[in-house]
Scaffold this motif. Structure first.
Motif, short mmCIF file in Angstrom:
data_model
loop_
_atom_site.label_atom_id
_atom_site.label_comp_id
_atom_site.label_asym_id
_atom_site.label_seq_id
_atom_site.Cartn_x
_atom_site.Cartn_y
_atom_site.Cartn_z
N ASP A 54 0.85 -1.18 0.00
CA ASP A 54 0.00 0.00 0.00
C ASP A 54 0.89 1.24 0.00
OD1 ASP A 54 -2.21 1.61 0.10
OD2 ASP A 54 -2.45 1.45 2.28
N ASP A 55 1.42 1.55 -1.19
CA ASP A 55 2.30 2.71 -1.31
C ASP A 55 2.10 3.35 -2.68
OD1 ASP A 55 3.69 1.04 -3.12
OD2 ASP A 55 5.17 0.46 -1.62
N ASP A 56 2.91 4.30 -3.01
CA ASP A 56 2.77 5.03 -4.27
C ASP A 56 3.83 4.61 -5.28
OD1 ASP A 56 0.62 6.50 -3.31
OD2 ASP A 56 1.94 8.02 -2.42
N LEU A 57 4.26 3.36 -5.27
CA LEU A 57 5.35 2.91 -6.13
C LEU A 57 4.88 2.05 -7.30
CD1 LEU A 57 7.96 2.04 -3.37
CD2 LEU A 57 7.80 4.13 -4.74
N ASP A 58 3.59 2.07 -7.59
CA ASP A 58 3.05 1.22 -8.67
C ASP A 58 3.75 1.48 -10.00
OD1 ASP A 58 1.34 0.48 -6.67
OD2 ASP A 58 -0.50 0.95 -7.76
N ASP A 59 3.84 2.73 -10.41
CA ASP A 59 4.47 3.05 -11.69
C ASP A 59 5.94 2.64 -11.72
OD1 ASP A 59 2.11 4.08 -12.71
OD2 ASP A 59 2.62 6.16 -12.22
N GLU A 60 6.62 2.88 -10.61
CA GLU A 60 8.04 2.52 -10.54
C GLU A 60 8.24 1.01 -10.67
OE1 GLU A 60 6.54 4.69 -8.57
OE2 GLU A 60 7.71 6.54 -8.70
N ARG A 61 7.37 0.24 -10.02
CA ARG A 61 7.47 -1.22 -10.11
C ARG A 61 7.25 -1.69 -11.55
NH1 ARG A 61 4.59 -0.95 -5.16
NH2 ARG A 61 5.97 -1.42 -3.42
N HIS A 62 6.28 -1.11 -12.22
CA HIS A 62 6.01 -1.50 -13.61
C HIS A 62 7.15 -1.05 -14.53
CE1 HIS A 62 2.24 -3.65 -13.80
NE2 HIS A 62 1.80 -2.88 -12.82
N ASP A 63 7.70 0.13 -14.28
CA ASP A 63 8.84 0.59 -15.08
C ASP A 63 10.04 -0.34 -14.90
OD1 ASP A 63 7.33 2.71 -15.99
OD2 ASP A 63 8.28 4.20 -14.67
N LEU A 64 10.29 -0.72 -13.65
CA LEU A 64 11.41 -1.62 -13.36
C LEU A 64 11.18 -2.98 -14.01
CD1 LEU A 64 14.07 -2.05 -11.86
CD2 LEU A 64 12.74 -2.72 -9.86
N ALA A 65 9.97 -3.49 -13.95
CA ALA A 65 9.64 -4.78 -14.56
C ALA A 65 9.82 -4.72 -16.08
CB ALA A 65 8.21 -5.20 -14.22
N SER A 66 9.41 -3.62 -16.68
CA SER A 66 9.56 -3.46 -18.12
C SER A 66 11.03 -3.41 -18.52
CB SER A 66 8.84 -2.18 -18.58
OG SER A 66 8.97 -2.03 -19.97
N GLN A 67 11.84 -2.70 -17.73
CA GLN A 67 13.27 -2.63 -18.01
C GLN A 67 13.92 -4.01 -17.85
OE1 GLN A 67 15.17 -0.03 -19.26
NE2 GLN A 67 16.55 -1.76 -19.52
N GLN A 68 13.52 -4.72 -16.80
CA GLN A 68 14.05 -6.07 -16.58
C GLN A 68 13.69 -6.98 -17.76
OE1 GLN A 68 12.14 -8.39 -13.50
NE2 GLN A 68 13.95 -9.67 -13.21
#
Length: 112
Positions: A54-68
């Motif tokens: 429950d945080d505001d990191l949704d976009d960052e997680r998806h960006d990181l997953a896409s880069q990975q």
């Protein structure tokens, strides 16, 4: 005869990843054959992480997953297969994706 026995032994010792890479090579799969599957699995994992926090990191997680996923895809078929197997995709599902990638696409009918 000895060479046939060695080949049979090689096949028995080959890992699922080895067999899938050999299959992809033998079918002449394009290196992008598994790109969408890798991106889909990475995105699904990011979504699961987002649901667990429950945080505001949704976009960052998806960006990181896409880069990975992009990095894995740039490593070629062997890197893709290894990562997919490590992340719960079955050998059968990967094989199906490979076979589907070489299926001839139906021709589009010209518009009149």
């Amino acid at each position: 005869m000895k060479r046939q026995a060695e080949q049979g032994l090689d096949q028995q010792q080959a890992t699922p990843a080895d067999k899938l890479v050999t299959l992809a090579e033998s079918m002449g799969c394009d290196e992008s054959a598994l790109d969408d599957l890798v991106h889909g699995v990475a995105s699904k994992q990011a979504s699961a992480e987002n649901n667990a926090h429950d945080d505001d990191l949704d976009d960052e997680r998806h960006d990181l997953a896409s880069q990975q996923a992009s990095d894995i895809n740039n490593g070629g078929v062997s890197a893709q297969v290894a990562w997919l197997l490590e992340n719960g995709v079955t050998a059968d599902a990967i094989e199906s994706e490979l076979r589907e990638s070489v299926q001839p696409q139906p021709a589009m009918e010209p518009r009149v």
